[in-house]
Scaffold this active site. Structure first.
Site, PDB file in Angstrom:
ATOM      1  CG  ASN A   1      21.433  11.144  29.118  1.00  0.00           C
ATOM      2  OD1 ASN A   1      21.781  10.406  30.045  1.00  0.00           O
ATOM      3  ND2 ASN A   1      21.950  11.063  27.900  1.00  0.00           N
TER       4      ASN A   1
ATOM      5  CE  LYS B   1      24.929  12.966  27.731  1.00  0.00           C
ATOM      6  NZ  LYS B   1      25.660  13.603  26.653  1.00  0.00           N
TER       7      LYS B   1
ATOM      8  CD  GLU C   1      27.200  10.626  25.283  1.00  0.00           C
ATOM      9  OE1 GLU C   1      26.727  10.128  26.316  1.00  0.00           O
ATOM     10  OE2 GLU C   1      27.221  11.861  25.064  1.00  0.00           O
TER      11      GLU C   1
ATOM     12  CB  SER D   1      24.498  22.352  23.243  1.00  0.00           C
ATOM     13  OG  SER D   1      25.719  21.624  23.154  1.00  0.00           O
TER      14      SER D   1
HETATM   15  P1  PGA Z   1      24.064  17.788  26.094  1.00  0.00           P
HETATM   16  O1  PGA Z   1      23.716  16.235  25.899  1.00  0.00           O
HETATM   17  O2  PGA Z   1      22.792  18.483  26.502  1.00  0.00           O
HETATM   18  O3  PGA Z   1      25.108  17.814  27.177  1.00  0.00           O
HETATM   19  O4  PGA Z   1      24.562  18.297  24.780  1.00  0.00           O
HETATM   20  C1  PGA Z   1      22.526  15.834  25.275  1.00  0.00           C
HETATM   21  C2  PGA Z   1      22.430  14.333  25.214  1.00  0.00           C
HETATM   22  O5  PGA Z   1      23.461  13.668  25.029  1.00  0.00           O
HETATM   23  O6  PGA Z   1      21.337  13.763  25.371  1.00  0.00           O
END
Ligand code: PGA
Length: 256
Positions: A9, A11, A96, A213
């Site tokens: 993802n 984002k 989010e 994470s």
């Molecule tokens: P992250 O995000 O791996 O940066 O913790 C995971 C996600 O929001 O899908």
């Protein structure tokens, strides 16, 4: 046997040029991976170039969000029909989106129905906050998200859904859930609820990713868990070597 599925993802990162470069790098680095499904979810602005680069490769393309209507006066939105021309997957209800853009279990349900109607592979995100976790409310909260998301969806369609269990406190924080805890939550808050809503074969068919994470050095600990079928990766999906490292470490762990 559920086929493992790792998705990135991106984002709100990567210009069109940067997205093209990342997609190109991943295509080369992951060309020999056959044992799992792979996807990248660039921002909407880069769906076109990324889908061109990855056409015919073993990496699917996904959108990060979409509206449930096919078209209309919804400034700033993209529709399932538009996504369908550029991608095969779509992330729905990321925490989010729920936190900053007012998405609810009801909008997730509408988007999920639209994704299924348009033959997209939906990746529906669920997960509890730190407060809910500490108050012991994880199973009831996540279970409620599952009931809301699947409302009115028949078993035959439900099996096509991919879920991403992402504890909110683990997203982008460097603090992962313990693999055993994530595994137990998936069993009690997701599979048991799906079994109740549908039946055992449906509950066992639906793939559940862990998210929060995920990095190359912790992927193996999650993928070997019986209920965890892959990962939804944020930060570590933005560099070829990190995402490729996650995929390769997962594949190696599954071979043992
Ligand atoms: P992250 O995000 O791996 O940066 O913790 C995971 C996600 O929001 O899908």
């Amino acid at each position: 046997m559920r086929r493992p599925f790792i998705a990135g993802n991106w984002k709100m990162h990567k210009t069109t040029v940067e997205a093209l470069e990342l997609a190109d790098g991943l295509k080369a680095a992951l060309a020999d991976v056959e044992s799992m499904d792979l996807a990248v979810c660039p921002p909407a602005s880069a769906l076109g170039v990324v889908s061109d680069v990855l056409a015919g490769s073993n990496i699917m393309v996904g959108a990060q969000n979409m509206h449930w209507e096919n078209s209309g006066a919804y400034t700033g939105e993209i529709s399932p029909v538009m996504v369908r021309g550029l991608a095969t997957c779509v992330i729905i209800g990321h925490s989010e989106r729920r936190e900053y853009f007012g998405e609810t279990d009801a909008t997730v349900n509408k988007k999920l129905k639209a994704a299924l109607a348009h033959d997209l592979v939906p990746i529906v995100c669920i997960g509890e906050s730190l407060e809910q976790n500490e108050a012991g409310e994880t199973v009831s909260f996540v279970g409620g998200q599952i009931r809301g998301a699947f409302e009115g969806i028949p078993a035959v369609d439900a099996q096509r859904v991919v879920l991403a269990y992402e504890p909110i406190w683990a997203i982008g924080t460097g603090r992962t859930a313990m693999p055993e805890d994530a595994d137990r939550t998936i069993r009690e808050a997701i599979r048991d609820v799906l079994r109740d809503l549908y039946d055992n074969p449906t509950a066992e068919a639906i793939r559940v990713q862990y998210g929060g994470s995920v990095k190359p050095d912790n992927m193996a600990d999650f993928i070997v868990m019986p209920e965890i079928d892959g990962a939804l990766v944020g930060g570590a999906s933005l560099k070829v070597e990190d995402f490729a490292g996650i995929v390769k470490n997962a594949a190696a762990a599954l071979q043992k």
